[in-house]
Design a protein around this motif. Structure first.
Motif, PDB file in Angstrom:
ATOM      1  N   GLY A 154      41.637 -30.069  17.694  1.00 12.55           N
ATOM      2  CA  GLY A 154      40.530 -30.854  18.216  1.00 12.55           C
ATOM      3  C   GLY A 154      39.181 -30.168  18.133  1.00 12.55           C
ATOM      4  O   GLY A 154      38.159 -30.763  18.464  1.00 12.55           O
ATOM      5  N   SER A 155      39.180 -28.914  17.696  1.00 14.36           N
ATOM      6  CA  SER A 155      37.917 -28.177  17.612  1.00 14.36           C
ATOM      7  C   SER A 155      37.874 -27.300  16.360  1.00 14.36           C
ATOM      8  O   SER A 155      37.773 -26.078  16.459  1.00 14.36           O
ATOM      9  CB  SER A 155      37.750 -27.308  18.862  1.00 14.36           C
ATOM     10  N   PRO A 156      37.945 -27.899  15.189  1.00 17.96           N
ATOM     11  CA  PRO A 156      38.056 -27.107  13.954  1.00 17.96           C
ATOM     12  C   PRO A 156      36.890 -26.154  13.710  1.00 17.96           C
ATOM     13  O   PRO A 156      37.086 -25.074  13.165  1.00 17.96           O
ATOM     14  CB  PRO A 156      38.159 -28.155  12.855  1.00 17.96           C
ATOM     15  N   THR A 157      35.689 -26.513  14.120  1.00 14.07           N
ATOM     16  CA  THR A 157      34.551 -25.623  13.869  1.00 14.07           C
ATOM     17  C   THR A 157      34.567 -24.411  14.787  1.00 14.07           C
ATOM     18  O   THR A 157      33.975 -23.385  14.461  1.00 14.07           O
ATOM     19  CB  THR A 157      33.207 -26.363  14.036  1.00 14.07           C
ATOM     20  N   LEU A 158      35.254 -24.504  15.920  1.00 13.07           N
ATOM     21  CA  LEU A 158      35.335 -23.370  16.845  1.00 13.07           C
ATOM     22  C   LEU A 158      36.461 -22.406  16.489  1.00 13.07           C
ATOM     23  O   LEU A 158      36.520 -21.297  17.001  1.00 13.07           O
ATOM     24  CB  LEU A 158      35.525 -23.873  18.284  1.00 13.07           C
ATOM     25  N   ARG A 159      37.404 -22.867  15.651  1.00 13.44           N
ATOM     26  CA  ARG A 159      38.538 -22.042  15.217  1.00 13.44           C
ATOM     27  C   ARG A 159      39.348 -21.511  16.402  1.00 13.44           C
ATOM     28  O   ARG A 159      39.663 -20.324  16.481  1.00 13.44           O
ATOM     29  CB  ARG A 159      38.075 -20.889  14.343  1.00 13.44           C
ATOM     30  N   LEU A 160      39.699 -22.393  17.321  1.00 11.84           N
ATOM     31  CA  LEU A 160      40.427 -21.992  18.520  1.00 11.84           C
ATOM     32  C   LEU A 160      41.926 -21.969  18.285  1.00 11.84           C
ATOM     33  O   LEU A 160      42.481 -22.793  17.568  1.00 11.84           O
ATOM     34  CB  LEU A 160      40.123 -22.959  19.669  1.00 11.84           C
ATOM     35  N   VAL A 161      42.574 -20.995  18.919  1.00 14.33           N
ATOM     36  CA  VAL A 161      44.024 -20.914  18.940  1.00 14.33           C
ATOM     37  C   VAL A 161      44.450 -21.218  20.375  1.00 14.33           C
ATOM     38  O   VAL A 161      43.998 -20.569  21.318  1.00 14.33           O
ATOM     39  CB  VAL A 161      44.522 -19.516  18.517  1.00 14.33           C
ATOM     40  N   ASP A 162      45.297 -22.216  20.537  1.00 16.51           N
ATOM     41  CA  ASP A 162      45.781 -22.616  21.844  1.00 16.51           C
ATOM     42  C   ASP A 162      47.031 -21.807  22.164  1.00 16.51           C
ATOM     43  O   ASP A 162      48.052 -21.937  21.500  1.00 16.51           O
ATOM     44  CB  ASP A 162      46.095 -24.119  21.826  1.00 16.51           C
ATOM     45  N   LEU A 163      46.934 -20.968  23.182  1.00 11.02           N
ATOM     46  CA  LEU A 163      48.079 -20.145  23.564  1.00 11.02           C
ATOM     47  C   LEU A 163      49.079 -20.928  24.396  1.00 11.02           C
ATOM     48  O   LEU A 163      50.204 -20.504  24.571  1.00 11.02           O
ATOM     49  CB  LEU A 163      47.611 -18.909  24.336  1.00 11.02           C
ATOM     50  N   GLY A 164      48.667 -22.072  24.894  1.00 12.08           N
ATOM     51  CA  GLY A 164      49.580 -22.948  25.619  1.00 12.08           C
ATOM     52  C   GLY A 164      49.841 -22.502  27.039  1.00 12.08           C
ATOM     53  O   GLY A 164      49.224 -21.574  27.555  1.00 12.08           O
ATOM     54  N   ARG A 165      50.755 -23.182  27.647  1.00 15.29           N
ATOM     55  CA  ARG A 165      51.130 -22.874  29.021  1.00 15.29           C
ATOM     56  C   ARG A 165      52.376 -22.013  28.997  1.00 15.29           C
ATOM     57  O   ARG A 165      53.276 -22.221  28.182  1.00 15.29           O
ATOM     58  CB  ARG A 165      51.391 -24.171  29.770  1.00 15.29           C
ATOM     59  N   VAL A 166      52.420 -21.023  29.896  1.00  9.80           N
ATOM     60  CA  VAL A 166      53.575 -20.132  29.959  1.00  9.80           C
ATOM     61  C   VAL A 166      54.003 -19.968  31.417  1.00  9.80           C
ATOM     62  O   VAL A 166      53.211 -20.137  32.339  1.00  9.80           O
ATOM     63  CB  VAL A 166      53.274 -18.749  29.348  1.00  9.80           C
ATOM     64  N   ARG A 167      55.263 -19.574  31.582  1.00  5.56           N
ATOM     65  CA  ARG A 167      55.763 -19.254  32.918  1.00  5.56           C
ATOM     66  C   ARG A 167      55.085 -17.977  33.399  1.00  5.56           C
ATOM     67  O   ARG A 167      54.610 -17.164  32.604  1.00  5.56           O
ATOM     68  CB  ARG A 167      57.277 -19.039  32.875  1.00  5.56           C
ATOM     69  N   ALA A 168      55.079 -17.778  34.702  1.00  7.59           N
ATOM     70  CA  ALA A 168      54.434 -16.610  35.297  1.00  7.59           C
ATOM     71  C   ALA A 168      55.048 -15.306  34.790  1.00  7.59           C
ATOM     72  O   ALA A 168      54.331 -14.335  34.531  1.00  7.59           O
ATOM     73  CB  ALA A 168      54.513 -16.675  36.824  1.00  7.59           C
ATOM     74  N   ASP A 169      56.364 -15.268  34.600  1.00  8.67           N
ATOM     75  CA  ASP A 169      56.990 -14.030  34.128  1.00  8.67           C
ATOM     76  C   ASP A 169      56.549 -13.688  32.707  1.00  8.67           C
ATOM     77  O   ASP A 169      56.396 -12.510  32.364  1.00  8.67           O
ATOM     78  CB  ASP A 169      58.517 -14.098  34.225  1.00  8.67           C
ATOM     79  N   VAL A 170      56.296 -14.687  31.892  1.00 10.87           N
ATOM     80  CA  VAL A 170      55.809 -14.447  30.531  1.00 10.87           C
ATOM     81  C   VAL A 170      54.378 -13.913  30.588  1.00 10.87           C
ATOM     82  O   VAL A 170      54.018 -12.981  29.862  1.00 10.87           O
ATOM     83  CB  VAL A 170      55.894 -15.724  29.675  1.00 10.87           C
ATOM     84  N   ALA A 171      53.558 -14.469  31.469  1.00 10.50           N
ATOM     85  CA  ALA A 171      52.188 -13.988  31.631  1.00 10.50           C
ATOM     86  C   ALA A 171      52.170 -12.523  32.068  1.00 10.50           C
ATOM     87  O   ALA A 171      51.368 -11.723  31.565  1.00 10.50           O
ATOM     88  CB  ALA A 171      51.443 -14.848  32.643  1.00 10.50           C
ATOM     89  N   VAL A 172      53.074 -12.142  32.957  1.00 10.84           N
ATOM     90  CA  VAL A 172      53.160 -10.750  33.405  1.00 10.84           C
ATOM     91  C   VAL A 172      53.580  -9.842  32.252  1.00 10.84           C
ATOM     92  O   VAL A 172      53.009  -8.769  32.051  1.00 10.84           O
ATOM     93  CB  VAL A 172      54.125 -10.619  34.602  1.00 10.84           C
ATOM     94  N   ARG A 173      54.563 -10.272  31.452  1.00 15.63           N
ATOM     95  CA  ARG A 173      54.996  -9.455  30.302  1.00 15.63           C
ATOM     96  C   ARG A 173      53.879  -9.306  29.286  1.00 15.63           C
ATOM     97  O   ARG A 173      53.688  -8.240  28.699  1.00 15.63           O
ATOM     98  CB  ARG A 173      56.247 -10.059  29.660  1.00 15.63           C
TER      99      ARG A 173
END
Length: 68
Positions: free
Chosen positions: A38-57
Motif C-alpha cells: 500500500g505504500s510502494p514509494t516508501l518501500r516499507l516492510v511490514d513485520l506484522g503482529r507477533v506474540r509477546a514471546d517472539v517480541a522478547v526473543r
C-alpha cells in the motif's frame, strides 16, 4: 557496516527475503512478514503482529548482535 544513505534505495522485496532468511538463525519467525504494497514509494516492510514471546526473543537477539 552500510551507511544509512546507501539503504534508501534497497528493494523492499529483497530486504524482506533477507530478513526472512536471517530471523530463523536467531530462532525467530515472523509469520506476517511481507512488503507493504500500500505504500510502494516508501518501500516499507511490514513485520506484522507477533506474540509477546517472539517480541522478547527478537529484542534479545538484537541486544546480542549489538554487543558483538
Amino acid at each position: 557496516m552500510v551507511a544509512a544513505h546507501d539503504l534508501q534505495d534497497v528493494d523492499p522485496f529483497a530486504a524482506t527475503e533477507s530478513l526472512r532468511t536471517a530471523l530463523p538463525q536467531a530462532g525467530i519467525v515472523l509469520p506476517s512478514l511481507a512488503v507493504d504494497a500500500g505504500s510502494p514509494t516508501l518501500r516499507l516492510v511490514d513485520l506484522g503482529r507477533v506474540r509477546a514471546d517472539v517480541a522478547v526473543r527478537l529484542a534479545e537477539a538484537l541486544r546480542r548482535a549489538g554487543q558483538g
